[in-house]
Structures are given as structure tokens and as C-alpha cells.
Scaffold this motif. Sequence first.
Motif, PDB file in Angstrom:
ATOM      1  N   TRP A 138      17.648  33.799  31.678  1.00 22.54           N
ATOM      2  CA  TRP A 138      17.853  32.373  31.483  1.00 22.54           C
ATOM      3  C   TRP A 138      16.677  31.641  32.135  1.00 22.54           C
ATOM      4  O   TRP A 138      16.274  31.966  33.248  1.00 22.54           O
ATOM      5  N   TRP A 161      32.731  27.320  31.399  1.00 21.05           N
ATOM      6  CA  TRP A 161      32.122  27.235  30.070  1.00 21.05           C
ATOM      7  C   TRP A 161      31.939  28.589  29.393  1.00 21.05           C
ATOM      8  O   TRP A 161      31.689  28.638  28.193  1.00 21.05           O
ATOM      9  N   LEU A 162      32.079  29.677  30.119  1.00 20.12           N
ATOM     10  CA  LEU A 162      31.955  30.994  29.504  1.00 20.12           C
ATOM     11  C   LEU A 162      33.293  31.574  29.047  1.00 20.12           C
ATOM     12  O   LEU A 162      33.387  32.749  28.743  1.00 20.12           O
ATOM     13  N   SER A 217      25.318  25.170  36.749  1.00 16.88           N
ATOM     14  CA  SER A 217      26.225  25.726  35.745  1.00 16.88           C
ATOM     15  C   SER A 217      25.945  27.196  35.454  1.00 16.88           C
ATOM     16  O   SER A 217      26.830  27.922  35.008  1.00 16.88           O
ATOM     17  N   LEU A 218      24.727  27.637  35.705  1.00 16.90           N
ATOM     18  CA  LEU A 218      24.366  29.040  35.484  1.00 16.90           C
ATOM     19  C   LEU A 218      24.519  29.898  36.735  1.00 16.90           C
ATOM     20  O   LEU A 218      24.778  31.093  36.634  1.00 16.90           O
ATOM     21  N   LEU A 224      27.575  25.816  26.957  1.00 23.04           N
ATOM     22  CA  LEU A 224      26.833  25.347  28.127  1.00 23.04           C
ATOM     23  C   LEU A 224      26.333  23.926  27.892  1.00 23.04           C
ATOM     24  O   LEU A 224      26.474  23.063  28.760  1.00 23.04           O
ATOM     25  N   PHE A 236      30.389  28.466  35.951  1.00 22.62           N
ATOM     26  CA  PHE A 236      30.194  29.235  34.713  1.00 22.62           C
ATOM     27  C   PHE A 236      31.484  29.865  34.204  1.00 22.62           C
ATOM     28  O   PHE A 236      31.608  30.158  33.027  1.00 22.62           O
ATOM     29  N   ARG A 237      32.469  30.010  35.064  1.00 20.82           N
ATOM     30  CA  ARG A 237      33.788  30.466  34.584  1.00 20.82           C
ATOM     31  C   ARG A 237      34.376  29.478  33.571  1.00 20.82           C
ATOM     32  O   ARG A 237      35.098  29.865  32.658  1.00 20.82           O
ATOM     33  N   SER A 245      17.509  31.084  26.566  1.00 24.64           N
ATOM     34  CA  SER A 245      18.215  32.329  26.827  1.00 24.64           C
ATOM     35  C   SER A 245      17.556  33.449  26.031  1.00 24.64           C
ATOM     36  O   SER A 245      17.276  33.290  24.844  1.00 24.64           O
TER      37      SER A 245
END
Length: 130
Positions: free
Chosen positions: A89, A34-35, A24-25, A119, A31-32, A98
Motif C-alpha cells: 500500500w 472497512w475490510l 485507516s490502513l 476504503l 481497518f476492521r 494498492s
Amino acid sequence: MFGNFQKSHLRIEVNASAEAIADSLLKPELFRQWLMPQQFERGLPEQLYPDLVFRASLGIVTIEHQVDVVYPNALRLILSQGIDGYHEWYWGEGWVQSRLEGVSLLPLNLGQTFALSRLRDFVTRKERDS
């Protein structure tokens, strides 16, 4: 750069595996999701790697990210333009941490708290649905 020097360090428990957190990071496709509402440029690779440079926008503010370090349990991004600083991270089984430091007009702690919450929700849902 205009703004205030800010720093924030947060660590949360996440009901997810280290692998799900890493994906996810490190994977732009994930990451698109959840960000949001950040918008990332098109054409990013399948996974982040050192020296990659990419941009994200949040409204009218653009933030350039240079991937400094990628390890199995860590990511360090050098930030410029809308934030001059860095974002680190770290993660493991059931947790993510973070660390964000930089000069910006944006409220970094608020944004970081929101991102970590998103996240956690994202990886928890992803693990549950697998």
C-alpha cells in the motif's frame, strides 16, 4: 499452494488526507471496519509494526499477514496460507495505491477493487464527519 498466479495494481483518488488514509490502513480498530467481511484475530496492537504476524479469515479461508515494512506513506504485508504473495500500500494527500501479487484460488483483483472502494468510502466519510 494451489491456485493461479495473479497480480493487480490499482490507484484511486480519495477525498481524504494522507493522515486519515494512514490511520485507516495501519490501525486495526479502523481497518476492521472497512475490510468487512474479513474477520481479524483479537488482540492486535493499536497500530501495525514490522514483524507483526496476524491472521484474517474470509469465510473458510485464512490469510496470514506478516508486516514487512511500515513507513509514513507505505505498508508492505507478506501473505501466506490463502494467498501466497504480498500486498503493498502507498498513499498521499488525496490518493491511495494498492499492489497485490500472489498465488491463490481467490479472485484477487475483484477483492482488491472491493477493498479500495470500501476504503475510499470509509476515509471520505471519516474526513467529512470530523
